[in-house]
Design an enzyme around this catalytic site. Sequence first.
Site, PDB file in Angstrom:
ATOM      1  N   HIS A 164      20.778 -54.285  15.503  1.00 38.57           N
ATOM      2  CA  HIS A 164      20.000 -53.555  14.506  1.00 38.57           C
ATOM      3  C   HIS A 164      19.825 -54.365  13.232  1.00 38.57           C
ATOM      4  CE1 HIS A 164      20.403 -49.258  16.297  1.00 38.57           C
ATOM      5  NE2 HIS A 164      19.283 -49.839  16.630  1.00 38.57           N
ATOM      6  N   CYS A 463       6.300 -59.471  25.102  1.00 39.04           N
ATOM      7  CA  CYS A 463       6.583 -58.330  24.221  1.00 39.04           C
ATOM      8  C   CYS A 463       8.023 -58.363  23.733  1.00 39.04           C
ATOM      9  CB  CYS A 463       6.304 -57.007  24.940  1.00 39.04           C
ATOM     10  SG  CYS A 463       7.316 -56.732  26.411  1.00 39.04           S
TER      11      CYS A 463
END
Length: 532
Positions: A164, A463
């Site tokens: 994160h 991606c």
Amino acid sequence: MPEPLAPPSDEPLAADVDGEHERVSVALQAVADELNARAAAAGGDAQQVLEASALMAQDPAILDDVRARLQGGANAERATWDAYAGFRDLLTSMGGYMAERATDLDDVAQRVVARLRGVAAPGVPVSAEPFILIARDLAPADTATLDLEKTLALVTQDGGPTSHTAILARSKSLPAVVGVVGLLDAVADGQRVIVDARTGTVELDPDDAAVAAAEEERTARLGAASAPITEGALADGTKMPLLANVGSPKDAAKAIELGAEGVGLFRTEFLFLDSATAPTVEEQTAAYTELLQAFSGKKVVVRVLDAGADKPLSFLNDAHEENPALGLRGIRALRASEHILRDQLTALANAQAASDARLYVMAPMIADVEETEYFVGLGRELGLEVVGAMAEVPSIAVLADQVLEVADFVSIGTNDLTQYTLAADRQLGSVAALQDPWHPAVLRLIKMLGDAGARADKGVGVCGEAAADPALAVVLVGLGVTSLSMSASALADVRAELLTVTLDEAKARAERVLGARSAAEARQLAAASLVD
């Protein structure tokens, strides 16, 4: 460099269990409220991350564990600390996505214990001067709320490209280098440092000439990135669609504002991960339709549910696995629970009929042509027009010609492709140096996929987070990639970088990089080609 709280003492419980349990409950709720408030203020990717952290403070299983420890004689701080440690160890043992959330869990524990002590939670020091932030790792709540007027760059010793910390740094366009082994032993407060996020390097004690050159390059890149938004293209006019990775329909407006030409990865997990049962066809149809209508007339690539043992869902597969990264996940888990996959594909077909967006649907973790035939056949049966496969397992690159005889397109997920190619858990600091998409083994697999796509005249996109690296984006184009998808905040930098090269120059740079013997050498060869 922010420091964590010291662990609680082992002093025995000196109050009644019910009273201390209530005190912990109040602290947990206060932390959840604080994180939700920060989430609402932050918006975007940060909002999703912080809301997930808030849920970690509201998990009733934590309170149950705390009560059991209080009854065993532990004090409130120690009971809370150990309860979260137990859950952290469980997540770490599960690997993959769940292991990546262990750091977030530690942050919640620190905040709750700080509340119990009546002290401020650990956080980023306040500075009146601009600074480079260096830490072992950074909590999501701190990364999400960094003062971007003062924070020039972020460097961490732990974590990987999918932590994160890294994701939120990219969402803020904050230069970041993560997983620098031995960093904290080599640097001190006040030391002069140059952080080059393009090459993933940290230079200690640079001389005045190096600092001046870095400042000049930074000014030039900021100017290029703020140029008017145009379609993605190379210097010779070759089109290169620049798409956005989005996690929910509410991300659409920001992505469009930042110049996304469509969606290269729509993660559908947000509908599933917080539910005790799978969402209905009607619920899914509404969400997918909202996103497709926001990108009217544009390409939208949707990944069906990417879950399994490393993202346990009771209605899909919550069985314990010793090595969940190599277990029943992705298309394997969906195939074992085909009714869930059928419902999702039906909802996507409904959404396709209700909008004029160009819908592409793909499945995660496809390994070979047999799995491709299964997924593409089911998609066709349920009314989908464009059905493809994600390339995350090395075998799909080896068999790319076979796969592209069946699939309408392939999209490369570089995070998992790197992890599986190099047998390096993407969250383990001990192997962080291997978790690098610049590694020539990964690049050669991408070249195999690009070449197969060209022979079949079918699209091969990227991606994964690699597409957000401007220097690597050029190499990917040279390897035959036909579209790039990334965090929307990275679009400007990548768009500016692509305009500096022609297709022939990108191919030459890629060919040069393929001869590297390591990820570091690949970066050096790519950088050297800039001045040749």
